[in-house]
Design a protein around this motif. Structure first.
Motif, PDB file in Angstrom:
ATOM      1  N   VAL A   1       0.525  -1.266  -0.007  1.00 51.17           N
ATOM      2  CA  VAL A   1       0.096  -0.234  -0.251  1.00 51.17           C
ATOM      3  C   VAL A   1       0.522   1.156  -0.055  1.00 51.17           C
ATOM      4  N   ASP A   2       1.771   1.112   0.988  1.00 48.82           N
ATOM      5  CA  ASP A   2       2.965   2.574  -0.021  1.00 48.82           C
ATOM      6  C   ASP A   2       3.355   2.935  -0.968  1.00 48.82           C
ATOM      7  N   TYR A   3       3.368   2.071  -1.597  1.00 44.46           N
ATOM      8  CA  TYR A   3       4.016   2.046  -2.778  1.00 44.46           C
ATOM      9  C   TYR A   3       3.008   3.311  -4.309  1.00 44.46           C
ATOM     10  N   VAL A   4       2.170   1.768  -3.782  1.00 46.56           N
ATOM     11  CA  VAL A   4       0.456   2.300  -4.124  1.00 46.56           C
ATOM     12  C   VAL A   4       0.175   4.523  -4.104  1.00 46.56           C
ATOM     13  N   GLN A   5       0.138   4.298  -2.781  1.00 43.88           N
ATOM     14  CA  GLN A   5       0.418   6.027  -1.892  1.00 43.88           C
ATOM     15  C   GLN A   5       1.281   7.105  -2.416  1.00 43.88           C
ATOM     16  N   GLU A   6       2.067   6.494  -2.940  1.00 47.51           N
ATOM     17  CA  GLU A   6       3.325   7.046  -3.953  1.00 47.51           C
ATOM     18  C   GLU A   6       2.775   7.136  -5.285  1.00 47.51           C
ATOM     19  N   LEU A   7       2.034   6.475  -5.802  1.00 45.99           N
ATOM     20  CA  LEU A   7       1.795   6.589  -7.020  1.00 45.99           C
ATOM     21  C   LEU A   7       0.787   7.415  -7.301  1.00 45.99           C
ATOM     22  N   LYS A   8      -0.658   7.393  -5.953  1.00 48.72           N
ATOM     23  CA  LYS A   8      -1.431   7.746  -5.975  1.00 48.72           C
ATOM     24  C   LYS A   8      -0.541  10.004  -5.484  1.00 48.72           C
ATOM     25  N   GLN A   9       0.092   9.970  -5.480  1.00 42.66           N
ATOM     26  CA  GLN A   9       0.818  11.402  -4.965  1.00 42.66           C
ATOM     27  C   GLN A   9       1.771  12.053  -6.477  1.00 42.66           C
ATOM     28  N   LEU A  10       2.065  11.032  -7.201  1.00 39.66           N
ATOM     29  CA  LEU A  10       2.298  10.869  -8.252  1.00 39.66           C
ATOM     30  C   LEU A  10       0.999  11.252  -9.430  1.00 39.66           C
ATOM     31  N   ILE A  11       0.486  10.683  -9.266  1.00 37.90           N
ATOM     32  CA  ILE A  11      -0.812  10.902 -10.741  1.00 37.90           C
ATOM     33  C   ILE A  11      -1.530  12.841  -9.755  1.00 37.90           C
ATOM     34  N   ALA A  12      -1.352  13.390  -8.298  1.00 39.78           N
ATOM     35  CA  ALA A  12      -1.844  14.611  -7.803  1.00 39.78           C
ATOM     36  C   ALA A  12      -0.910  15.409  -8.654  1.00 39.78           C
ATOM     37  N   LYS A  13       0.195  14.966  -8.731  1.00 41.20           N
ATOM     38  CA  LYS A  13       1.556  16.569  -8.537  1.00 41.20           C
ATOM     39  C   LYS A  13       1.251  16.402 -10.396  1.00 41.20           C
ATOM     40  N   LEU A  14       0.843  15.227 -11.049  1.00 40.04           N
ATOM     41  CA  LEU A  14       0.108  15.541 -12.687  1.00 40.04           C
ATOM     42  C   LEU A  14      -1.136  16.355 -13.073  1.00 40.04           C
ATOM     43  N   SER A  15      -1.754  15.813 -11.694  1.00 43.59           N
ATOM     44  CA  SER A  15      -2.583  16.742 -12.632  1.00 43.59           C
ATOM     45  C   SER A  15      -2.719  18.461 -12.161  1.00 43.59           C
ATOM     46  N   ASN A  16      -2.007  18.521 -11.580  1.00 41.19           N
ATOM     47  CA  ASN A  16      -1.238  19.970 -10.771  1.00 41.19           C
ATOM     48  C   ASN A  16      -0.551  20.637 -12.177  1.00 41.19           C
ATOM     49  N   ALA A  17       0.242  19.766 -12.566  1.00 42.96           N
ATOM     50  CA  ALA A  17       1.604  20.428 -13.054  1.00 42.96           C
ATOM     51  C   ALA A  17       0.948  21.027 -14.488  1.00 42.96           C
TER      52      ALA A  17
ATOM     53  N   ARG B   1       2.974  22.996 -16.582  1.00 37.16           N
ATOM     54  CA  ARG B   1       3.814  22.938 -18.730  1.00 37.16           C
ATOM     55  C   ARG B   1       3.988  22.308 -18.837  1.00 37.16           C
ATOM     56  N   PRO B   2       3.960  21.203 -20.340  1.00 28.77           N
ATOM     57  CA  PRO B   2       3.468  20.708 -20.633  1.00 28.77           C
ATOM     58  C   PRO B   2       4.922  19.824 -19.925  1.00 28.77           C
ATOM     59  N   GLU B   3       6.227  19.570 -20.621  1.00 32.93           N
ATOM     60  CA  GLU B   3       7.371  18.927 -20.459  1.00 32.93           C
ATOM     61  C   GLU B   3       7.005  18.105 -18.859  1.00 32.93           C
ATOM     62  N   VAL B   4       6.535  18.899 -18.286  1.00 37.96           N
ATOM     63  CA  VAL B   4       6.430  17.904 -16.435  1.00 37.96           C
ATOM     64  C   VAL B   4       5.559  17.145 -16.657  1.00 37.96           C
ATOM     65  N   ARG B   5       4.191  17.377 -17.786  1.00 37.53           N
ATOM     66  CA  ARG B   5       3.332  16.988 -17.759  1.00 37.53           C
ATOM     67  C   ARG B   5       3.940  15.292 -18.235  1.00 37.53           C
ATOM     68  N   ASN B   6       4.481  15.583 -18.931  1.00 41.80           N
ATOM     69  CA  ASN B   6       5.054  14.577 -19.864  1.00 41.80           C
ATOM     70  C   ASN B   6       5.519  12.963 -18.894  1.00 41.80           C
ATOM     71  N   PHE B   7       6.852  14.327 -18.405  1.00 39.61           N
ATOM     72  CA  PHE B   7       7.621  13.785 -17.784  1.00 39.61           C
ATOM     73  C   PHE B   7       6.725  12.995 -16.458  1.00 39.61           C
ATOM     74  N   LEU B   8       6.127  13.405 -15.741  1.00 34.12           N
ATOM     75  CA  LEU B   8       4.967  12.729 -14.761  1.00 34.12           C
ATOM     76  C   LEU B   8       4.023  11.535 -15.624  1.00 34.12           C
ATOM     77  N   ALA B   9       3.784  12.294 -16.639  1.00 31.77           N
ATOM     78  CA  ALA B   9       2.914  10.985 -17.357  1.00 31.77           C
ATOM     79  C   ALA B   9       3.902   9.746 -17.408  1.00 31.77           C
ATOM     80  N   GLU B  10       5.221  10.490 -17.978  1.00 27.91           N
ATOM     81  CA  GLU B  10       5.629   8.994 -17.877  1.00 27.91           C
ATOM     82  C   GLU B  10       6.026   8.118 -16.676  1.00 27.91           C
ATOM     83  N   GLN B  11       6.583   8.362 -15.906  1.00 27.70           N
ATOM     84  CA  GLN B  11       6.684   8.046 -15.005  1.00 27.70           C
ATOM     85  C   GLN B  11       5.207   7.738 -13.276  1.00 27.70           C
ATOM     86  N   VAL B  12       3.840   8.256 -14.035  1.00 24.37           N
ATOM     87  CA  VAL B  12       2.988   7.271 -13.373  1.00 24.37           C
ATOM     88  C   VAL B  12       2.751   6.088 -14.085  1.00 24.37           C
TER      89      VAL B  12
END
Length: 168
Positions: free
Chosen positions: A47-63, A65-76
């Motif tokens: 569940v800790d790894y799933v929580q980290e994924l959720k945090q990353l998705i939250a960052k993605l939705s708030n990003a 700049r397109p390059e930041v969104r692309n990077f975060l989307a790749e990471q997600v």
């Protein structure tokens, strides 16, 4: 985003079930399930790894700049793929190294590096354009040399990724 939220909710449920099962069996899990480039978490609970994924998705939705969104989307995408594979296959590493997860982790790390290189490539293209607008031919040449080296590194990394994927 709703579909992504549904997938993550399903993963979280699977992670909770997996953790509960392991508590019942009193199995000790290794703390390092994935490479540090894929997950920053170091836990023996799924569940800790799933929580980290959720945090990353939250960052993605708030990003913004397109390059930041692309990077975060790749990471997600990489984290989602790794967690889905691990939880659906119930193959989280228990007291030993799982070759498949090590290879998957390496592949995810290479994809993350590829995304980083693509970001460099985009910035270099912008720098070249700026130098040309300012009539700075020497600066443009320097940036073009850097771009050439970056593109060579991209090509080599893409070839390595292809070899690793075909070697599966």
């Amino acid at each position: 985003m709703q579909q992504l939220d549904n997938i993550v909710a399903r993963l979280e449920q699977q992670a909770q079930q997996f953790d509960a099962e392991n508590r019942k069996r009193q199995r000790k899990l290794r703390e390092q399930w994935f490479s540090q480039s894929l997950f920053h978490s170091r836990s023996n609970l799924a569940v800790d790894y799933v929580q980290e994924l959720k945090q990353l998705i939250a960052k993605l939705s708030n990003a913004n700049r397109p390059e930041v969104r692309n990077f975060l989307a790749e990471q997600v995408s990489q984290q989602l793929m790794a967690l889905t594979t691990a939880l659906n296959g119930c193959s989280l590493p228990v007291e030993k190294k799982d070759k498949r997860l090590v290879q998957q982790s390496r592949l995810a790390q290479m994809h993350q590096q590829l995304a980083t290189y693509r970001g460099y490539e985009q910035r270099l293209l912008i720098n070249i354009e700026n130098c040309r607008r300012q009539h700075d031919s020497i600066g443009a040449q320097q940036q073009e040399k850097r771009l050439n080296r970056c593109q060579q590194a991209l090509t080599a990394l893409e070839a390595s990724i292809q070899q690793l994927e075909e070697g599966r």
